[in-house]
Design an enzyme around this catalytic site. Structure first.
Site, PDB file in Angstrom:
ATOM      1  N   HIS A  84      22.745  42.213  43.568  1.00 56.37           N
ATOM      2  CA  HIS A  84      22.808  43.697  43.911  1.00 56.37           C
ATOM      3  C   HIS A  84      22.910  44.488  42.232  1.00 56.37           C
ATOM      4  CE1 HIS A  84      27.237  44.297  43.676  1.00 56.37           C
ATOM      5  NE2 HIS A  84      27.126  43.234  44.477  1.00 56.37           N
ATOM      6  N   HIS A  94      35.966  44.834  41.444  1.00 49.80           N
ATOM      7  CA  HIS A  94      36.448  46.174  41.866  1.00 49.80           C
ATOM      8  C   HIS A  94      37.694  46.695  41.268  1.00 49.80           C
ATOM      9  CE1 HIS A  94      33.950  45.983  46.200  1.00 49.80           C
ATOM     10  NE2 HIS A  94      33.293  45.503  44.885  1.00 49.80           N
ATOM     11  N   GLU A 141      24.196  47.758  47.555  1.00 50.74           N
ATOM     12  CA  GLU A 141      25.165  46.817  48.354  1.00 50.74           C
ATOM     13  C   GLU A 141      26.232  47.049  48.696  1.00 50.74           C
ATOM     14  OE1 GLU A 141      27.566  43.177  49.070  1.00 50.74           O
ATOM     15  OE2 GLU A 141      27.593  44.748  47.515  1.00 50.74           O
ATOM     16  N   GLU A 142      27.055  47.818  47.834  1.00 49.67           N
ATOM     17  CA  GLU A 142      28.454  48.113  47.855  1.00 49.67           C
ATOM     18  C   GLU A 142      28.829  49.101  49.119  1.00 49.67           C
ATOM     19  OE1 GLU A 142      30.662  46.395  46.659  1.00 49.67           O
ATOM     20  OE2 GLU A 142      30.129  45.632  44.662  1.00 49.67           O
ATOM     21  N   ASP A 166      24.048  47.620  41.947  1.00 52.87           N
ATOM     22  CA  ASP A 166      25.064  48.567  41.964  1.00 52.87           C
ATOM     23  C   ASP A 166      26.582  48.211  41.941  1.00 52.87           C
ATOM     24  OD1 ASP A 166      24.990  47.694  44.542  1.00 52.87           O
ATOM     25  OD2 ASP A 166      25.829  49.122  45.521  1.00 52.87           O
TER      26      ASP A 166
END
Length: 380
Positions: free
Chosen positions: A72, A355, A133-134, A74
Site C-alpha cells: 500500500h 505508525h 489501506e490504513e 498510503d
C-alpha cells in the site's frame, strides 16, 4: 548496486507525503514510470474521487498464474508525534533509514520496483500498489473486482508488510462499525411516552455480549490465534443530552476480529435479526420513525492459515526457515486469498516501528528483502 538504488528510490518515495487523507498520484506516477522503464505493462486505476489510484503492472509473459508483489502506498499522519527530524525527508544513519513510511511500507515497494529491472521471469510477475489501506483497505477492495473482470489471478502473492522478514501465514480480520439509534425525545418524568435511544443502544450492546459466548463455542479446532476465537469489542457508547431528557439519539462504536469469515457472517446475521425482529418493532410501536442503522467503517478480511500454501513454502525455502507465524495486525492479504491465491505476508522492518515517531527500517532488513526477491522473481 541494488541496495544503493533501493535506498535512493525510498528517499524519493518518503518525500511524497501520501497520508491517507491526501493524494497518492505523484507516487503512483513515479512507480508506473519506473516499472514501464523496466519493461512492464501498467494500468493506473483511479479511485471514485479521482485524486488517488491503484497501480497494477506486469513484467513477463501475458499468461495465467505467476507471482504478485503487493503493497500500500498510503501512510498514517504525523501530527501530534514528536519526530526528531522531518518525517518526509529520509534520514540515513548508515544502519537505519528514518522517515514516515520507511517501514510501513515503502521500503518493500522500493525493493520490488528496483528488482523489477534486474530479473527476467519465465512466468508473469505482477505488482499491485494500492491506496487507503490504513483506513480500511479501500483501494484493495476496489482493485479485486477490477482484476476479476480482467481475468487476472496470479498463483501466489506476497504482501510486503513489515514482518522482520518472517513468513506470516495468518492474521485475524478486523470489522469496524458504528450503529446509530434514532428514538423520540421527551420529558424524563414519563419515559414511556418516548423512545429512549440510549436504552436501545444498551440492549444492542447486551446482545453483542451474548454473541461473545457463542463465538467462543465456535472456536475452530487447533486455532493458533491468541485468543483463539473471534472477539467483539465495544469501543464507545454515547447518547442523550441531559439527566431529565429521554435520549433521542445514541451511537455504539464496536468491532469484531474474526478468525474465519463464517464467524463474521454469523455475527452480522444474528445482530441484524435481533434488530429487525425485536428492537425495531418495539421502538416503532411508539414512534414509527424510530430507526437503527449500522455504518460500516471498515471490513478487513482475515488471512486464514491453509494446509496447502505454495507461497509459504517457497518463501520459507528462500529464507531458510521451516515455520510460518501468525500476527495480530491486519493487512490486505485476506482479500487476495479470497480470490484463490496462495498468500503470505513478508517484508522488511518491524511492526513495532510502524505508525510511531522516528519510524525506521534497518539497512540489513532491506538487504535481506532484496536477497529474497531476486530468486523469487527470477523463478516466478
Amino acid at each position: 548496486m541494488s541496495l544503493r538504488e533501493t535506498v535512493e528510490l525510498l528517499d524519493q518515495l518518503i518525500a511524497m507525503p501520501t497520508v491517507s487523507a491526501d493524494s497518492n498520484m505523484a507516487m503512483i506516477a513515479e512507480l508506473a514510470q519506473r516499472l514501464e522503464d523496466a519493461g512492464a505493462q501498467t494500468d493506473v486505476m483511479l479511485s471514485p474521487c479521482g485524486t488517488k489510484a491503484n497501480l497494477w503492472a506486469r513484467i513477463g509473459p501475458d499468461a495465467p498464474g505467476g507471482l504478485l508483489l503487493s503493497g500500500h502506498t498510503d501512510v498514517v499522519p504525523v501530527e501530534d508525534q514528536d519526530w526528531t527530524s522531518d518525517p518526509f525527508a529520509m534520514r540515513n544513519t548508515g544502519d537505519r533509514l528514518y522517515g514516515r513510511g520507511t517501514c510501513d511500507m515503502k521500503g518493500f515497494i522500493a525493493a520490488a520496483v528496483v528488482m523489477a529491472g534486474k530479473v527476467q521471469a519465465q512466468k508473469p510477475v505482477h505488482f499491485a500498489f494500492t491506496y487507503d489501506e490504513e483506513v480500511g483497505c479501500i483501494g484493495a477492495r476496489a482493485l479485486i473486482p477490477e482484476l476479476q473482470a480482467r481475468g487476472l489471478q496470479p498463483t501466489m502473492a506476497v504482501i510486503g508488510e513489515p514482518t522482520g522478514m518472517r513468513v506470516i501465514e495468518g492474521h485475524k480480520g478486523c470489522c469496524e462499525y458504528t450503529t446509530h439509534f434514532t428514538g423520540l425525545e421527551g420529558h424524563g418524568s414519563d419515559p414511556g411516552r418516548g423512545v429512549n435511544a440510549a436504552e436501545y443502544a444498551v440492549r444492542y450492546v447486551g446482545r453483542l455480549m451474548e454473541l461473545r459466548a457463542d463465538l467462543m463455542a465456535r472456536t475452530p479446532a487447533g486455532s493458533r490465534f491468541e485468543p483463539p476465537w473471534t472477539t467483539i469489542n465495544i469501543g464507545r457508547v454515547s447518547g442523550g443530552v441531559a439527566h431529565n431528557v429521554i435520549a433521542g439519539k445514541a451511537e455504539v462504536e464496536w468491532e469484531m476480529r474474526p478468525v474465519v469469515q463464517d464467524d463474521a457472517r454469523f455475527v452480522r446475521k444474528s445482530i441484524e435479526a435481533f434488530v429487525e425482529d425485536e428492537m425495531l418493532p418495539m421502538m416503532r410501536a411508539i414512534y414509527p420513525q424510530a430507526d437503527i442503522r449500522t455504518e460500516t467503517i471498515g471490513e478487513i478480511a482475515g488471512l486464514e492459515p491453509m494446509e496447502v500454501n505454495t507461497a509459504r513454502d517457497v518463501l520459507a525455502g528462500l529464507l531458510g526457515t521451516n515455520s510460518a507465524e501468525l500476527v495480530p495486525f491486519g493487512t490486505e492479504a485476506g482479500l487476495f486469498q479470497e480470490m484463490g491465491m496462495d498468500v503470505v505476508v513478508c517484508g522488511p522492518g518491524h511492526i513495532a516501528q510502524a505508525h510511531k515517531p522516528d519510524e525506521f527500517v534497518a539497512i540489513d532488513q532491506m538487504a535481506a528483502c532484496l536477497a529474497m526477491l531476486e530468486p523469487l522473481m527470477t523463478g516466478a
